[in-house]
Scaffold this motif. Structure first.
Motif, PDB file in Angstrom:
ATOM      1  N   SER A  62     -11.767  16.721  -3.403  1.00  0.00           N
ATOM      2  CA  SER A  62     -10.810  16.577  -4.497  1.00  0.00           C
ATOM      3  C   SER A  62      -9.758  17.673  -4.397  1.00  0.00           C
ATOM      4  O   SER A  62      -9.932  18.665  -3.698  1.00  0.00           O
TER       5      SER A  62
ATOM      6  N   THR B 299      -9.719  12.867  -6.938  1.00  0.00           N
ATOM      7  CA  THR B 299     -10.497  12.539  -5.752  1.00  0.00           C
ATOM      8  C   THR B 299      -9.573  12.078  -4.633  1.00  0.00           C
ATOM      9  O   THR B 299      -8.708  11.219  -4.832  1.00  0.00           O
TER      10      THR B 299
ATOM     11  N   ASP C  79      -8.743  10.020  -1.430  1.00  0.00           N
ATOM     12  CA  ASP C  79      -9.204   8.761  -0.846  1.00  0.00           C
ATOM     13  C   ASP C  79      -9.439   8.893   0.655  1.00  0.00           C
ATOM     14  O   ASP C  79     -10.428   8.377   1.177  1.00  0.00           O
ATOM     15  N   GLN C  80      -8.523   9.556   1.338  1.00  0.00           N
ATOM     16  CA  GLN C  80      -8.637   9.765   2.780  1.00  0.00           C
ATOM     17  C   GLN C  80      -7.886  11.036   3.141  1.00  0.00           C
ATOM     18  O   GLN C  80      -6.949  11.432   2.449  1.00  0.00           O
TER      19      GLN C  80
ATOM     20  N   THR D  75      -1.280  -0.939  -4.392  1.00  0.00           N
ATOM     21  CA  THR D  75      -2.522  -0.201  -4.223  1.00  0.00           C
ATOM     22  C   THR D  75      -2.138   1.168  -3.695  1.00  0.00           C
ATOM     23  O   THR D  75      -1.336   1.267  -2.767  1.00  0.00           O
ATOM     24  N   THR D  76      -2.702   2.235  -4.274  1.00  0.00           N
ATOM     25  CA  THR D  76      -2.367   3.584  -3.828  1.00  0.00           C
ATOM     26  C   THR D  76      -3.564   4.230  -3.145  1.00  0.00           C
ATOM     27  O   THR D  76      -4.716   3.876  -3.402  1.00  0.00           O
ATOM     28  N   ALA D  77      -3.250   5.194  -2.288  1.00  0.00           N
ATOM     29  CA  ALA D  77      -4.277   6.021  -1.658  1.00  0.00           C
ATOM     30  C   ALA D  77      -3.810   7.466  -1.728  1.00  0.00           C
ATOM     31  O   ALA D  77      -2.693   7.782  -1.303  1.00  0.00           O
TER      32      ALA D  77
ATOM     33  N   SER E 236     -11.126  16.294   2.654  1.00  0.00           N
ATOM     34  CA  SER E 236     -11.782  15.336   1.773  1.00  0.00           C
ATOM     35  C   SER E 236     -12.258  16.060   0.515  1.00  0.00           C
ATOM     36  O   SER E 236     -12.177  17.282   0.420  1.00  0.00           O
TER      37      SER E 236
ATOM     38  N   ARG F  47       0.861  -1.193   0.000  1.00  0.00           N
ATOM     39  CA  ARG F  47       0.000   0.000   0.000  1.00  0.00           C
ATOM     40  C   ARG F  47       0.889   1.232   0.000  1.00  0.00           C
ATOM     41  O   ARG F  47       1.744   1.377   0.872  1.00  0.00           O
TER      42      ARG F  47
ATOM     43  N   ARG G 143       2.279   7.451  -9.509  1.00  0.00           N
ATOM     44  CA  ARG G 143       1.123   6.631  -9.128  1.00  0.00           C
ATOM     45  C   ARG G 143       0.951   5.487 -10.119  1.00  0.00           C
ATOM     46  O   ARG G 143       0.765   4.331  -9.719  1.00  0.00           O
TER      47      ARG G 143
END
Length: 184
Positions: free
Chosen positions: A47, A62, A64-65, A37-39, A45, A10, A28
């Motif tokens: 974009s 967008t 993610d977190q 897997t990327t975040a 929050s 991750r 990315r």
């Protein structure tokens, strides 16, 4: 097809408005193509607005977190893209700085490009390290106890750095390699 060397890993990408689009998108893609897997983490929050050379608006991405919702323990590696306003905003946010500081202290690999080292400087994560950056960031790195070299890509014990978008092919190849090696 690239070898899936990052399967199961991750990777956090920490960025906010003003990020240099190509420095977000290409790394990315490189780590995702290698199986990670990327975040996309940011300050808020919703974009973020990417830019092309700090002049023209690029795409929005967008989130993610938020960085406040996660811990360095949630990730195997970190990417810090540049753009001038992106790291300047990140280095003024105590939560983002603390995340980067903890990540650097963990020994997990970090990829940073262009103006991205500003966040590492603020997190006191360049002291005793050798790296490269965009020319206008180099004095800040030296003042924070780091050593600066002018090379396409530099690796120092899991810290991978590059100077500018034209270095992205070498940067992307090296972060995949270092992220596959894991904790240093």
């Amino acid at each position: 097809m690239p070898q899936q060397t990052l399967t199961g890993k991750r990777v956090a990408i920490l960025a906010t408005d003003g990020v240099e689009q190509v420095e977000l998108v290409e790394p990315r893609s490189a780590v995702e193509d290698a199986g990670a897997t990327t975040a996309l983490l940011s300050l808020d929050s919703g974009s973020i607005q990417a830019m092309h050379h700090d002049v023209d608006k690029g795409d929005t991405f967008t989130v993610d977190q938020t960085v406040a919702q996660v811990s360095p323990a949630d990730f195997d590696a970190l990417i810090l893209p540049g753009g001038t306003t992106n790291p300047d905003k990140l280095r003024q946010d105590p939560t983002a700085v603390d995340f980067v500081k903890q990540f650097a202290a963990s020994g997990k690999p970090i990829g940073v490009i262009c103006h991205g080292p500003w966040t590492l400087v603020e997190a006191d994560a360049v002291r005793g390290r050798t790296l490269t950056s965009y020319p206008s960031v180099r004095t800040d790195i030296r003042n924070a106890g780091g050593t600066v070299v002018d090379e396409e890509v530099v690796t120092d014990n899991g810290l991978v750095s590059s100077r500018k978008p034209s270095d992205l092919p070498a940067f992307c190849a090296k972060i995949v390699e270092e992220f596959a090696e894991g904790k240093h």
